[in-house]
Design an enzyme around this catalytic site. Structure first.
Site, mmCIF file in Angstrom:
data_model
loop_
_atom_site.group_PDB
_atom_site.id
_atom_site.type_symbol
_atom_site.label_atom_id
_atom_site.label_comp_id
_atom_site.label_asym_id
_atom_site.label_seq_id
_atom_site.Cartn_x
_atom_site.Cartn_y
_atom_site.Cartn_z
ATOM 1 N N ASP A 113 3.536 9.639 -0.740
ATOM 2 C CA ASP A 113 2.371 8.875 -0.290
ATOM 3 C C ASP A 113 2.063 7.809 -1.336
ATOM 4 O O ASP A 113 2.067 8.113 -2.538
ATOM 5 C CB ASP A 113 1.162 9.825 -0.139
ATOM 6 N N HIS A 169 0.820 -1.220 0.000
ATOM 7 C CA HIS A 169 0.000 0.000 0.000
ATOM 8 C C HIS A 169 0.852 1.267 0.000
ATOM 9 O O HIS A 169 0.333 2.353 -0.204
ATOM 10 C CB HIS A 169 -0.935 0.002 1.220
HETATM 11 P P1 ADP Z 1 -2.974 6.671 5.253
HETATM 12 O O1 ADP Z 1 -3.421 5.334 4.766
HETATM 13 O O2 ADP Z 1 -1.511 6.929 5.112
HETATM 14 O O3 ADP Z 1 -3.457 7.027 6.612
HETATM 15 P P2 ADP Z 1 -4.919 7.691 3.331
HETATM 16 O O4 ADP Z 1 -5.300 9.097 3.017
HETATM 17 O O5 ADP Z 1 -4.651 6.840 2.139
HETATM 18 O O6 ADP Z 1 -3.663 7.755 4.300
HETATM 19 O O7 ADP Z 1 -6.069 6.976 4.154
HETATM 20 C C1 ADP Z 1 -6.504 7.493 5.378
HETATM 21 C C2 ADP Z 1 -7.902 6.953 5.689
HETATM 22 O O8 ADP Z 1 -8.190 7.248 7.056
HETATM 23 C C3 ADP Z 1 -8.971 7.631 4.852
HETATM 24 O O9 ADP Z 1 -9.944 6.682 4.484
HETATM 25 C C4 ADP Z 1 -9.568 8.680 5.804
HETATM 26 O O10 ADP Z 1 -10.942 8.920 5.600
HETATM 27 C C5 ADP Z 1 -9.366 8.046 7.161
HETATM 28 N N1 ADP Z 1 -9.145 9.086 8.178
HETATM 29 C C6 ADP Z 1 -8.235 10.073 8.142
HETATM 30 N N2 ADP Z 1 -8.338 10.883 9.218
HETATM 31 C C7 ADP Z 1 -9.348 10.393 9.955
HETATM 32 C C8 ADP Z 1 -9.953 10.782 11.204
HETATM 33 N N3 ADP Z 1 -9.538 11.836 11.911
HETATM 34 N N4 ADP Z 1 -10.973 10.047 11.655
HETATM 35 C C9 ADP Z 1 -11.391 8.954 10.968
HETATM 36 N N5 ADP Z 1 -10.857 8.552 9.805
HETATM 37 C C10 ADP Z 1 -9.854 9.246 9.297
HETATM 38 C C1 G6P Z 2 -1.180 3.124 6.065
HETATM 39 C C2 G6P Z 2 -0.605 1.735 5.917
HETATM 40 C C3 G6P Z 2 -1.536 0.696 6.530
HETATM 41 C C4 G6P Z 2 -1.847 1.072 7.958
HETATM 42 C C5 G6P Z 2 -2.427 2.493 8.029
HETATM 43 C C6 G6P Z 2 -2.705 2.963 9.452
HETATM 44 O O1 G6P Z 2 -2.315 3.204 5.300
HETATM 45 O O2 G6P Z 2 -0.362 1.456 4.538
HETATM 46 O O3 G6P Z 2 -0.950 -0.594 6.480
HETATM 47 O O4 G6P Z 2 -2.762 0.151 8.533
HETATM 48 O O5 G6P Z 2 -1.501 3.390 7.436
HETATM 49 O O6 G6P Z 2 -1.568 2.818 10.250
HETATM 50 P P1 G6P Z 2 -1.516 1.876 11.554
HETATM 51 O O7 G6P Z 2 -0.070 1.845 11.914
HETATM 52 O O8 G6P Z 2 -2.371 2.600 12.559
HETATM 53 O O9 G6P Z 2 -2.084 0.542 11.188
#
Ligand code: ADP
Ligand code: G6P
Length: 476
Positions: free
Chosen positions: A377, A169
């Site tokens: 990202d 991912h």
């Molecule tokens: P990452 O996987 O690195 O966190 P992404 O933008 O690809 O970044 O995905 C983040 C996911 O987490 C999205 O689906 C977003 O809606 C969710 N998210 C981000 N911030 C919050 C929050 N404060 N509360 C709930 N969900 C969140």
């Molecule tokens: C990114 C990673 C996921 C991970 C998520 C949240 O999206 O690719 O594998 O689950 O961040 O991070 P966490 O460490 O809370 O699982």
């Protein structure tokens, strides 16, 4: 005990959240209650898992003994236990202080520790053993992400009958960065245990093919390489969101009402600028705050006409880089509010909290400009969610060129987050874009995402994997 699943997903985390209230849809297991977590991956894989009586193997998110296997909405869940030590060494250490920064362009220096590597290997072995135990003969096993890169090879060793897919991912780095990893050959051999290795972008797949040749002398042609007498395919499958779900949420009258209320609570400004990220140093939160501060100082933006809302979800809070980032971000927010806020009207509303899907949708609906400015990202789903939520409303997306999403969302206001003047320029263009132009850009991006949603992503990966399986069988 769960046995004989024809489809198994292996991920660091389970796709469920523990619930503490009286939600009726929750399921109990050993006195604990769960409900499916709202992430896109779960939504995408749910139909496949439900149809094939699939199993998901993963950690519940808290250290200590694992609950017994249980079922939520037709999906069998096999919780893995992680001890305190394993959380520290495998999850916080090797996964999130070594591999995460290294794969994200070294934006923070990775930390290398031998004992973390050893625990990473042990934990990966346990996940592989769990998958080997539940998979039916000839089953498909789909391993997810950087925390489990050794699992494909470990699994193949025990169960050569399985069809194994792996999806990363996060970005896959260029050779010169990957070569810093002390465990580099082991990680590469781990991934090569899969039949199909999926990446977010073509560049990641190319890096992987070139690296295999460089490090192991593995020949490749097109997207297929030969390794230990087998063919391994490496291709890009850009992940996406549940577009329909986000659009439905954004259309919900309660969500719309909440969006109006949010704007009112912010003092009905002319322009609401929004950031939503995990509090992670890859996300460029400081860079966007600095751009906003300079625009206020230049007099190009002013409070209360323009306000910024920065949601920064707590994440990996015991890892040092994350603690340092929190201090830096909060200092910058304090500085901006000190210099430009007014009584009752801060310039930046900073929220270090998690939200429900509907509250997030309301925030997206309330925002005129969304700022997504990661330094690196894999994809960035927030950018895609914002587009999905803007059904008829226009709105403008400022998007870093270094987010995987920039490969698809070409109508965003693209910027290089390292170039502060460039970020300021993109933000001003987004703030001042006329409504017709904003709608035109948004509707092109929506058309793309409606077609390329998370279900399409999952079926493209699984079809490609099944095709490899078919070919293998034909060869035998
Ligand atoms: P990452 O996987 O690195 O966190 P992404 O933008 O690809 O970044 O995905 C983040 C996911 O987490 C999205 O689906 C977003 O809606 C969710 N998210 C981000 N911030 C919050 C929050 N404060 N509360 C709930 N969900 C969140
Ligand atoms: C990114 C990673 C996921 C991970 C998520 C949240 O999206 O690719 O594998 O689950 O961040 O991070 P966490 O460490 O809370 O699982």
């Amino acid at each position: 005990m769960v046995q004989g699943s024809p489809f198994v997903v292996v991920a660091n985390r389970l796709p469920v959240d523990e619930v503490t209230d009286d939600t009726p849809s929750s399921r109990t297991s050993g006195g604990r209650r769960w409900r499916p977590s709202p992430g896109g991956l779960v939504t995408a894989l749910h139909p496949v898992l439900a149809e094939h009586k699939g199993t998901w193997i993963g950690w519940s998110g808290t250290p200590g003994p694992a609950p017994d296997p249980f079922e939520v909405d037709g999906i069998k869940l096999v919780p893995m236990s992680l001890s305190e030590d394993e959380v520290e060494r495998y999850y916080e250490g090797q996964s999130n202080a070594t591999i995460w920064p290294l794969y994200h362009d070294n934006v923070e220096p990775p930390i290398f520790r031998r004992r973390w590597r050893d625990t990473y290997r042990e934990v990966n072995r346990r996940y592989a053993a769990a998958a080997a135990k539940v998979a039916a003969p000839g089953a498909t096993v789909w391993v997810q992400d950087y925390q489990l890169q050794l699992v494909p090879a470990m699994l193949r060793e025990q169960r050569p009958d399985l069809l194994i897919g792996f999806f990363l991912h996060i970005p896959f780095p260029p050779i010169e960065l990957f070569m810093q990893l002390p465990q580099r050959a082991e990680v590469l051999r781990g991934l090569l245990g899969a039949d199909l290795v999926g990446f977010q972008q073509r560049l990641g797949a190319q890096n992987f093919l070139r690296l295999s040749k460089h490090l192991l002398g593995t020949p490749y042609s097109g997207s297929t390489l030969e390794y230990e007498g087998r063919k391994v395919k490496a291709e890009a499958f850009p992940i996406s969101i549940d577009f329909a779900e986000m659009q439905r949420l954004a259309d919900n009258p309660l969500v719309r009402e909440r969006a109006k209320q949010i704007r009112a609570e912010l003092g009905d400004p002319k322009t609401v600028i929004l950031g939503v990220d995990r509090l992670d140093y890859t996300k460029g939160i400081e860079h966007r705050l600095k751009a906003f501060r300079e625009l206020l100082a230049d007099g190009k933006l002013s409070v209360p006409e323009s306000v910024m809302v920065q949601v920064a979800t707590p994440s990996r809070e015991r890892v040092e880089h994350y603690q340092a980032l929190r201090v830096k971000v909060e200092r910058e927010v304090g500085r901006i509010n000190g210099d430009f806020g007014k009584v009752g009207v801060p310039a930046v509303h900073y929220l270090h909290q998690s939200y429900s899907r509907s509250e997030l949708a309301a925030l997206y609906c309330a925002a005129d400009v969304m700022m997504v400015t990661p330094l690196r990202d894999g994809m960035n789903l927030v950018a895609k969610e914002y587009v999905a939520a803007r059904a008829e409303n226009g709105g403008a997306l400022v998007l870093s060129e270094f987010a995987g999403a920039a490969g698809e969302l070409r109508q965003a206001f693209l910027c290089n987050p390292h170039d502060l003047d460039g970020v300021k320029d993109a933000l001003m263009r987004a703030v001042t874009v006329d409504e017709g132009e904003a709608r035109r850009r948004m509707s092109i991006m929506q058309r793309h995402l409606r077609k390329h949603d998370v279900a399409a992503w999952a079926s493209e990966f699984l079809d490609s994997l099944a095709e490899i399986g078919g070919t293998e069988k034909n060869r035998l």
